[in-house]
Design a protein around this motif. Structure first.
Motif, PDB file in Angstrom:
ATOM      1  N   THR A 258       2.875   8.233  14.515  1.00 42.87           N
ATOM      2  CA  THR A 258       4.067   8.823  13.890  1.00 42.87           C
ATOM      3  C   THR A 258       3.702  10.136  13.202  1.00 42.87           C
ATOM      4  OG1 THR A 258       5.146   6.701  13.602  1.00 42.87           O
ATOM      5  CG2 THR A 258       5.818   8.447  12.092  1.00 42.87           C
ATOM      6  N   MET A 259       2.594  10.111  12.482  1.00 39.98           N
ATOM      7  CA  MET A 259       2.149  11.324  11.789  1.00 39.98           C
ATOM      8  C   MET A 259       1.904  12.447  12.800  1.00 39.98           C
ATOM      9  SD  MET A 259       2.151  11.114   8.605  1.00 39.98           S
ATOM     10  CE  MET A 259       2.926   9.799   7.751  1.00 39.98           C
ATOM     11  N   ARG A 260       1.239  12.135  13.893  1.00 43.61           N
ATOM     12  CA  ARG A 260       0.961  13.153  14.914  1.00 43.61           C
ATOM     13  C   ARG A 260       2.262  13.650  15.539  1.00 43.61           C
ATOM     14  NH1 ARG A 260      -1.999  12.192  19.459  1.00 43.61           N
ATOM     15  NH2 ARG A 260      -1.574   9.966  19.400  1.00 43.61           N
ATOM     16  N   ASP A 261       3.154  12.708  15.861  1.00 46.16           N
ATOM     17  CA  ASP A 261       4.448  13.080  16.452  1.00 46.16           C
ATOM     18  C   ASP A 261       5.212  14.039  15.540  1.00 46.16           C
ATOM     19  OD1 ASP A 261       3.794  11.270  18.422  1.00 46.16           O
ATOM     20  OD2 ASP A 261       5.212   9.726  17.777  1.00 46.16           O
ATOM     21  N   LEU A 262       5.063  13.829  14.235  1.00 51.07           N
ATOM     22  CA  LEU A 262       5.820  14.649  13.276  1.00 51.07           C
ATOM     23  C   LEU A 262       5.044  15.908  12.860  1.00 51.07           C
ATOM     24  CD1 LEU A 262       7.379  11.813  11.033  1.00 51.07           C
ATOM     25  CD2 LEU A 262       8.475  13.076  12.891  1.00 51.07           C
TER      26      LEU A 262
ATOM     27  N   LYS B 217      12.308   9.140   4.850  1.00 53.85           N
ATOM     28  CA  LYS B 217      13.278   8.709   5.860  1.00 53.85           C
ATOM     29  C   LYS B 217      12.833   9.128   7.265  1.00 53.85           C
ATOM     30  CE  LYS B 217      18.249   8.722   6.911  1.00 53.85           C
ATOM     31  NZ  LYS B 217      17.940   8.275   8.251  1.00 53.85           N
ATOM     32  N   GLN B 218      12.345  10.363   7.388  1.00 50.29           N
ATOM     33  CA  GLN B 218      11.862  10.836   8.698  1.00 50.29           C
ATOM     34  C   GLN B 218      10.771   9.907   9.226  1.00 50.29           C
ATOM     35  OE1 GLN B 218      10.829  14.858   7.387  1.00 50.29           O
ATOM     36  NE2 GLN B 218      11.490  15.587   9.411  1.00 50.29           N
ATOM     37  N   ILE B 219       9.819   9.596   8.353  1.00 53.19           N
ATOM     38  CA  ILE B 219       8.679   8.771   8.766  1.00 53.19           C
ATOM     39  C   ILE B 219       9.141   7.364   9.143  1.00 53.19           C
ATOM     40  CG2 ILE B 219       6.504   7.727   7.989  1.00 53.19           C
ATOM     41  CD1 ILE B 219       6.237  10.198   6.077  1.00 53.19           C
ATOM     42  N   CYS B 220       9.938   6.764   8.259  1.00 54.10           N
ATOM     43  CA  CYS B 220      10.370   5.378   8.490  1.00 54.10           C
ATOM     44  C   CYS B 220      11.255   5.271   9.731  1.00 54.10           C
ATOM     45  CB  CYS B 220      11.099   4.833   7.266  1.00 54.10           C
ATOM     46  SG  CYS B 220      10.035   4.715   5.819  1.00 54.10           S
ATOM     47  N   ASP B 221      12.144   6.227   9.912  1.00 53.17           N
ATOM     48  CA  ASP B 221      13.012   6.197  11.104  1.00 53.17           C
ATOM     49  C   ASP B 221      12.176   6.346  12.374  1.00 53.17           C
ATOM     50  OD1 ASP B 221      15.168   5.917   9.490  1.00 53.17           O
ATOM     51  OD2 ASP B 221      16.013   7.925   9.810  1.00 53.17           O
ATOM     52  N   HIS B 222      11.234   7.276  12.350  1.00 53.01           N
ATOM     53  CA  HIS B 222      10.457   7.538  13.561  1.00 53.01           C
ATOM     54  C   HIS B 222       9.573   6.351  13.948  1.00 53.01           C
ATOM     55  CE1 HIS B 222       8.647  10.231  16.585  1.00 53.01           C
ATOM     56  NE2 HIS B 222       7.551   9.524  16.363  1.00 53.01           N
ATOM     57  N   ILE B 223       8.891   5.799  12.976  1.00 54.68           N
ATOM     58  CA  ILE B 223       7.977   4.688  13.292  1.00 54.68           C
ATOM     59  C   ILE B 223       8.784   3.468  13.761  1.00 54.68           C
ATOM     60  CG2 ILE B 223       7.790   3.767  10.922  1.00 54.68           C
ATOM     61  CD1 ILE B 223       4.838   3.240  11.450  1.00 54.68           C
ATOM     62  N   SER B 224       9.978   3.311  13.232  1.00 56.76           N
ATOM     63  CA  SER B 224      10.830   2.193  13.629  1.00 56.76           C
ATOM     64  C   SER B 224      11.377   2.402  15.042  1.00 56.76           C
ATOM     65  CB  SER B 224      11.969   2.056  12.616  1.00 56.76           C
ATOM     66  OG  SER B 224      12.883   1.082  13.035  1.00 56.76           O
ATOM     67  N   GLU B 225      11.931   3.573  15.298  1.00 49.67           N
ATOM     68  CA  GLU B 225      12.571   3.827  16.588  1.00 49.67           C
ATOM     69  C   GLU B 225      11.553   3.938  17.724  1.00 49.67           C
ATOM     70  OE1 GLU B 225      14.922   7.276  15.663  1.00 49.67           O
ATOM     71  OE2 GLU B 225      16.162   6.082  14.293  1.00 49.67           O
ATOM     72  N   THR B 226      10.418   4.573  17.437  1.00 47.61           N
ATOM     73  CA  THR B 226       9.466   4.843  18.513  1.00 47.61           C
ATOM     74  C   THR B 226       8.464   3.711  18.714  1.00 47.61           C
ATOM     75  OG1 THR B 226       9.660   7.150  17.880  1.00 47.61           O
ATOM     76  CG2 THR B 226       7.897   6.610  19.421  1.00 47.61           C
ATOM     77  N   TYR B 227       8.030   3.101  17.621  1.00 44.06           N
ATOM     78  CA  TYR B 227       6.943   2.112  17.732  1.00 44.06           C
ATOM     79  C   TYR B 227       7.371   0.702  17.343  1.00 44.06           C
ATOM     80  CZ  TYR B 227       4.403   6.411  18.319  1.00 44.06           C
ATOM     81  OH  TYR B 227       3.995   7.624  18.792  1.00 44.06           O
ATOM     82  N   ARG B 228       8.637   0.537  16.957  1.00 41.68           N
ATOM     83  CA  ARG B 228       9.177  -0.776  16.604  1.00 41.68           C
ATOM     84  C   ARG B 228       8.422  -1.427  15.448  1.00 41.68           C
ATOM     85  NH1 ARG B 228      13.285   0.575  18.259  1.00 41.68           N
ATOM     86  NH2 ARG B 228      14.214  -1.469  18.562  1.00 41.68           N
TER      87      ARG B 228
ATOM     88  N   VAL C 148       0.848  -1.200   0.000  1.00 37.76           N
ATOM     89  CA  VAL C 148       0.000   0.000   0.000  1.00 37.76           C
ATOM     90  C   VAL C 148       0.887   1.255   0.000  1.00 37.76           C
ATOM     91  CG1 VAL C 148      -1.757   1.259   1.315  1.00 37.76           C
ATOM     92  CG2 VAL C 148      -1.828  -1.249   1.215  1.00 37.76           C
ATOM     93  N   GLY C 149       0.688   2.116  -0.984  1.00 39.97           N
ATOM     94  CA  GLY C 149       1.484   3.338  -1.116  1.00 39.97           C
ATOM     95  C   GLY C 149       0.724   4.549  -0.585  1.00 39.97           C
ATOM     96  N   ILE C 150       1.352   5.272   0.323  1.00 43.86           N
ATOM     97  CA  ILE C 150       0.717   6.428   0.952  1.00 43.86           C
ATOM     98  C   ILE C 150       1.515   7.683   0.603  1.00 43.86           C
ATOM     99  CG2 ILE C 150       0.013   7.451   3.178  1.00 43.86           C
ATOM    100  CD1 ILE C 150       0.550   4.246   4.063  1.00 43.86           C
ATOM    101  N   SER C 151       0.833   8.703   0.074  1.00 42.36           N
ATOM    102  CA  SER C 151       1.507   9.951  -0.275  1.00 42.36           C
ATOM    103  C   SER C 151       2.077  10.591   0.985  1.00 42.36           C
ATOM    104  CB  SER C 151       0.526  10.915  -0.944  1.00 42.36           C
ATOM    105  OG  SER C 151       0.002  10.320  -2.106  1.00 42.36           O
ATOM    106  N   ILE C 152       3.306  11.080   0.887  1.00 41.81           N
ATOM    107  CA  ILE C 152       3.955  11.708   2.041  1.00 41.81           C
ATOM    108  C   ILE C 152       3.401  13.121   2.221  1.00 41.81           C
ATOM    109  CG2 ILE C 152       6.167  12.533   2.943  1.00 41.81           C
ATOM    110  CD1 ILE C 152       7.503  10.266   1.381  1.00 41.81           C
ATOM    111  N   PRO C 153       2.896  13.429   3.422  1.00 44.26           N
ATOM    112  CA  PRO C 153       2.393  14.790   3.656  1.00 44.26           C
ATOM    113  C   PRO C 153       3.501  15.824   3.469  1.00 44.26           C
ATOM    114  CG  PRO C 153       1.747  13.299   5.430  1.00 44.26           C
ATOM    115  CD  PRO C 153       2.722  12.551   4.589  1.00 44.26           C
TER     116      PRO C 153
END
Ligand SMILES: *Cc1c(COP(=O)(O)O)cnc(C)c1O
Length: 409
Positions: free
Chosen positions: A376-380, A329-340, A318-323
């Motif tokens: 992640t979206m809210r955090d960012l 990279k910001q999104i992927c790093d954050h969701i990985s580091e914060t939510y595993r 599923v492809g989601i347009s980046i806001p």
């Protein structure tokens, strides 16, 4: 000083120091989580020749035929990524100067053209607009112009999340012109219908680490009789040794030696295929469709945009347009580091991608992933309606039953 041993021993670090303490939930574009049975089988090493291995290979082939929906004898495994199965196809099917028409939907479907070019084939590419599936009329015109021996296409273009839902029609057209039809089903096999025989597909290529939920590194490819005959009819010598299908045949069909087979990976693949067969293709397709569409409903329900319109949208990834203002990279790093939770960026498109292949399509994984993604979206700093997204996903799941009921005739 340290003169007697030459090069000094390196500083050692244990895997525990390198790997995350809590495993990440693998929701990217592959590799995907593997079931316990697959992991266990992957720890087995036996003699790569002999009667036990022969039995395993026999079962792998017959289960693969069900998954590919083919009666063709010519199912082979390859030690290597899906790209190795693709390369095996390119180098055996094409001789220097022979024409191939590659339908180019993006990053992965272009790869076949690259490989064919290296073989010395006369490569023609039909470029398909980023958001669209291949159009059968345009393909017919291109075939009439080029008159290729081989036409290649992807069922699902993982890079931009487009589904070539026109595959069956295109294969039928290609057959009118006597072309061999090669289909990259790496991200789609066992996630959505593909009927190799009924749809007149000559070669189907897949990997282990996507729809099949096996390990990366052992791949499968199936050739029709017609494709096999084309290989038999070659006049120029093959430059590749590992990828020579006639040598591979020795192992996969004659219990003989080619190279030492990736025994453990084949065991894993055996279990992965067995799980597909036990589930049945019908139920598995239904599970993928239901889970992916529930996830899509959840993402849309948060107020985010899906990259591809519904008609040509791939469900397997599923492809989601980046806001605006964010990077993948910001999104992927954050969701990985914060939510595993691990998700993927893309190759060339302004999207992030969440996989819906094999074990990724489980309700518990959906909820954890959508929660992590919305958070992640809210955090960012993106305004999303996360509660509504979660509710839309739940509503979708409640509306559609978990199992399809098949009419027993
Ligand atoms: C992942 C993928 C590939 C490449 O697979 P590898 O195992 O990385 O070689 C090729 N085609 C499609 C459609 C894919 O999704």
């Amino acid at each position: 000083m340290n003169s007697s041993t030459g090069i000094p021993r390196p500083q050692l670090q244990s895997l525990d120091d390198i790997l995350p303490q809590e495993p990440l939930l693998m929701m990217g574009a592959g590799p995907v989580p593997i079931p316990e049975r697959v992991a266990k089988a992957n720890s087995v090493v036996i003699n790569h020749l002999g009667t036990t291995m022969a039995k395993v290979i026999d079962q792998v082939k017959s289960m693969a035929r069900y998954v590919f929906q083919t009666e063709s004898k010519w199912v082979l495994g390859v030690a290597g990524p899906a790209s190795a199965a693709m390369e095996m196809t390119a180098v055996n099917l094409l001789q220097p100067g022979e024409k191939i028409l590659c339908l180019n939907n993006g990053f992965f479907s272009h790869r076949m053209a690259e490989m064919a070019g290296r073989v010395g084939a006369d490569v023609h590419e039909l470029h398909i607009p980023v958001h669209e599936a291949a159009d059968p009329d345009r393909v017919r015109k291109a075939i009439e112009q080029v008159r290729p021996k081989v036409i290649s296409m992807v069922q699902g273009e993982t890079s931009n999340t487009v589904c070539n839902y026109t595959l069956k029609d295109i294969a039928a057209i290609a057959k009118e012109y006597g072309c061999l039809v090669v289909v990259d089903a790496v991200c789609t096999l066992s996630t959505m219908p593909l009927k190799m025989d009924e749809w007149n597909v000559d070669v189907v290529i897949t990997g282990g680490q996507k729809g099949l939920s096996s390990i990366p590194g052992v791949s499968l490819v199936a050739f029709s009789n017609e494709a096999w005959q084309a290989i038999e009819n070659r006049t120029s010598p093959l430059t590749h040794w590992c990828f020579d299908v006639k040598l591979a045949e020795n192992f996969w069909h004659r219990d003989g030696y080619h190279y030492t087979a990736p025994v453990s990976g084949i065991m894993a693949l055996h279990e992965a295929l067995k799980l597909v067969c036990e589930e049945t293709l019908e139920q598995r397709f239904a599970r993928h469709l239901r889970c992916s569409q529930a996830l899509q409903a959840g993402i849309a329900g948060m107020g985010l945009d899906l990259f591809i319109e519904p008609t040509a949208r791939l469900n397997s990834v599923v492809g989601i347009s980046i806001p605006e203002g964010l990077t993948a990279k910001q999104i992927c790093d954050h969701i990985s580091e914060t939510y595993r939770v691990e998700i993927a960026g893309s190759f060339g498109q302004p999207i992030v991608r969440i996989g819906q292949m094999g074990e990724q399509c489980r309700e518990h994984n959906l909820f954890r992933t959508l929660h992590a993604f919305g958070s992640t979206m809210r955090d960012l700093g993106v305004k999303v309606d996360q509660p509504n997204g979660m509710a839309e996903m739940e509503a979708y799941l409640q509306k559609y039953p978990r199992h399809v009921h098949l009419d027993v005739a």
